[in-house]
Design a protein around this motif. Sequence first.
Motif, short mmCIF file in Angstrom:
data_model
loop_
_atom_site.label_atom_id
_atom_site.label_comp_id
_atom_site.label_asym_id
_atom_site.label_seq_id
_atom_site.Cartn_x
_atom_site.Cartn_y
_atom_site.Cartn_z
N ILE A 4 39.02 41.71 55.21
CA ILE A 4 38.73 40.36 54.70
C ILE A 4 38.43 40.42 53.21
O ILE A 4 38.93 39.61 52.42
CB ILE A 4 37.54 39.74 55.48
CG1 ILE A 4 37.92 39.50 56.93
CG2 ILE A 4 37.10 38.43 54.82
CD1 ILE A 4 36.76 39.01 57.79
N ILE A 5 37.61 41.40 52.83
CA ILE A 5 37.25 41.53 51.41
C ILE A 5 38.48 41.87 50.57
O ILE A 5 38.68 41.33 49.48
CB ILE A 5 36.15 42.60 51.24
CG1 ILE A 5 34.85 42.09 51.87
CG2 ILE A 5 35.94 42.92 49.76
CD1 ILE A 5 33.71 43.08 51.83
N LYS A 6 39.33 42.76 51.07
CA LYS A 6 40.54 43.13 50.34
C LYS A 6 41.47 41.92 50.17
O LYS A 6 42.07 41.71 49.12
CB LYS A 6 41.27 44.26 51.07
CG LYS A 6 40.54 45.58 51.08
CD LYS A 6 40.36 46.13 49.67
CE LYS A 6 39.64 47.48 49.71
NZ LYS A 6 39.37 47.98 48.32
N THR A 7 41.59 41.14 51.25
CA THR A 7 42.42 39.93 51.17
C THR A 7 41.88 38.97 50.12
O THR A 7 42.64 38.39 49.33
CB THR A 7 42.47 39.22 52.54
OG1 THR A 7 43.00 40.12 53.51
CG2 THR A 7 43.34 37.98 52.47
N TYR A 8 40.57 38.81 50.11
CA TYR A 8 39.96 37.90 49.14
C TYR A 8 40.14 38.44 47.72
O TYR A 8 40.40 37.67 46.79
CB TYR A 8 38.47 37.72 49.44
CG TYR A 8 37.79 36.77 48.49
CD1 TYR A 8 38.03 35.41 48.57
CD2 TYR A 8 36.91 37.23 47.52
CE1 TYR A 8 37.42 34.52 47.69
CE2 TYR A 8 36.29 36.36 46.64
CZ TYR A 8 36.56 35.00 46.74
OH TYR A 8 35.97 34.14 45.86
N THR A 367 31.37 33.41 42.11
CA THR A 367 30.18 33.81 42.86
C THR A 367 30.57 34.60 44.11
O THR A 367 29.99 35.66 44.40
CB THR A 367 29.36 32.57 43.27
OG1 THR A 367 29.01 31.84 42.10
CG2 THR A 367 28.10 32.98 44.00
N LEU A 368 31.58 34.11 44.84
CA LEU A 368 32.03 34.83 46.03
C LEU A 368 32.64 36.18 45.65
O LEU A 368 32.48 37.17 46.36
CB LEU A 368 33.06 33.98 46.78
CG LEU A 368 32.53 32.70 47.43
CD1 LEU A 368 33.68 31.92 48.06
CD2 LEU A 368 31.46 33.02 48.47
N GLY A 369 33.34 36.21 44.52
CA GLY A 369 33.91 37.47 44.05
C GLY A 369 32.84 38.49 43.71
O GLY A 369 32.99 39.69 44.01
N LEU A 370 31.74 38.04 43.12
CA LEU A 370 30.64 38.94 42.80
C LEU A 370 30.00 39.47 44.08
O LEU A 370 29.67 40.67 44.17
CB LEU A 370 29.60 38.19 41.96
CG LEU A 370 28.35 39.00 41.56
CD1 LEU A 370 28.75 40.20 40.71
CD2 LEU A 370 27.37 38.11 40.79
N ASN A 376 31.44 45.69 48.46
CA ASN A 376 32.34 46.84 48.30
C ASN A 376 31.60 48.05 47.76
O ASN A 376 31.79 49.19 48.21
CB ASN A 376 33.49 46.48 47.36
CG ASN A 376 34.79 46.29 48.11
OD1 ASN A 376 35.00 46.88 49.17
ND2 ASN A 376 35.68 45.48 47.57
N ILE A 377 30.77 47.82 46.74
CA ILE A 377 30.05 48.93 46.11
C ILE A 377 29.08 49.57 47.10
O ILE A 377 28.94 50.80 47.16
CB ILE A 377 29.28 48.43 44.86
CG1 ILE A 377 30.29 48.04 43.77
CG2 ILE A 377 28.31 49.48 44.35
CD1 ILE A 377 29.65 47.40 42.55
N SER A 391 38.48 44.00 34.54
CA SER A 391 37.36 43.33 33.89
C SER A 391 37.57 43.26 32.38
O SER A 391 37.28 42.24 31.74
CB SER A 391 36.05 44.06 34.19
OG SER A 391 35.81 44.09 35.58
N ALA A 392 38.08 44.37 31.81
CA ALA A 392 38.33 44.39 30.37
C ALA A 392 39.40 43.38 29.98
O ALA A 392 39.28 42.71 28.94
CB ALA A 392 38.76 45.80 29.95
N PHE A 393 40.41 43.24 30.82
CA PHE A 393 41.49 42.29 30.52
C PHE A 393 40.95 40.86 30.50
O PHE A 393 41.24 40.08 29.57
CB PHE A 393 42.60 42.41 31.56
CG PHE A 393 43.71 41.41 31.37
CD1 PHE A 393 44.68 41.61 30.39
CD2 PHE A 393 43.78 40.27 32.15
CE1 PHE A 393 45.70 40.69 30.21
CE2 PHE A 393 44.79 39.34 31.99
CZ PHE A 393 45.76 39.56 31.01
N VAL A 394 40.15 40.49 31.52
CA VAL A 394 39.59 39.14 31.59
C VAL A 394 38.64 38.90 30.41
O VAL A 394 38.68 37.83 29.78
CB VAL A 394 38.84 38.94 32.93
CG1 VAL A 394 38.09 37.61 32.92
CG2 VAL A 394 39.82 39.01 34.09
#
Length: 475
Positions: A4-8, A367-370, A376-377, A391-394
């Motif tokens: 689920i997390i990978k899909t998101y 927020t959901l991504g965080l 994951n961590i 992250s650097a790209f964004v």
Amino acid sequence: MENIIKTYENFLIYYSISYILIYLFLAILSWIAIRTYFQSKYFLLKEVLIKSNHTVGVSIVAPAFNEAVTIVYNVKSLLSQEYPKFEVVIINDGSTDDTLAILIEEFSLVKVDFFYQEKIPTQTLRGHYKSTNPVYSKLLIVDKVNGKSKADGSNAGINSAKYPLFICTDVDCILRKDTISMLVKPFIENTEKVIATGAAIRISNSCEFKDGMLYKSHFPTNFFARFQELEYTRSYLFGRMAWSKINGLLLVSGGLGMFDKETVIQAGGYWHQSLGEDMELITRMRKLMHLKKEKFLIIYIPESLCWTEVPASMRIFIRQRIRWARGLIQTLYLHREVLFNPKYGKTGLLIFPYYLFYELAVPVLETLGLIALLVNIMFFDINYHYLSIGSAFVYLFYISITLISVFLDQLIYKHYTGMKEIIILILMVFIEPIIFHPLNVFASIQGYWHFLRQKERKWGIMIRKGFTTPQNQTL
């Protein structure tokens, strides 16, 4: 759970790419719009409007609540417009301090018989006041029972206004002396009906003012105001100019906007229940014009015509942004029938989807991504190399857009005269995504939550420090 997390995460990647592409498209549109504006700027000289005896009349509508400390200075500033046919309508919206008494004494006001038509319902009016001094013949004071919102005061001012166009502003805003002539030009120049115009608003914190006009522009010294300066510059130069180019504006700032009075009245005026009354009014005006099947334009110009004081503390800033976020979701929900409805043309098929899937959804998805990242961590393997690259790209994309905005702003307007201020401004660009952006996201989530809980609506009080004169006196 891991799937689920990978899909998101994959969804977020594609969503982020689409967001970046849209922002690049808006940046291109904005550049085209700014270039077109300056190429045609002298088609109708503002000097012609200023000297003409046959130009269209404009009413400046400004509600005031408990503004006793600065009301005289603010009114004199609004009266200093260089335009042949205008009036200033100040609405004393049930002030509990000496605002009305000070106005009566300073401007030699007397209560007058006034033909008043309540085309937009408001709280009870107590009376209208005019000056016995010919110098202040353009001033009209409306005294009314407090309506608990700026909207109610503005509606009373619209009802009292005598001219076909009106500017809605805040009484504490400082307008450039040619604001009326600059905003009225699109109404005259275009063959299609223009129902509203707007212009860039800048931050007055730390600026110096003299005789009701900007004397010297400075980059704010306050930490929070500095971030907001960057935000305002980016928003007006890249956001609103781009949407103006394709006639897709859904927001004309409540701090400064000129409107066709008849269209506003037909749309029902400002909604006093709204926490984003400026956006909600434009939405209803667009719906009205679509239903009438009339072509219309809402135009922004890349000129800084208004200065306003912004929150200088985290508490007031968060409160303001909660209200803005709640106003956004409230407007989209209230007018949800517009979404993907071809009856409303571009508003239903382009503008509403953008505001729903990007403006409103971004704080939620971030927020959901965080949360997904933290899960994951803690529980799964994570590719830190891939994460750091993404992250650097964004981050670099974010600061690049802001740096371009700052560069264009300084190139065109040269608001900052000292190199020290420009260097500080550029340095703030690099820390804005780390400090200021998370605060915005936090406030937005709170605003959405308050809306879903139907928490009591509150506008809150903006604590102001006033304007600084060249003699370092605060007014």
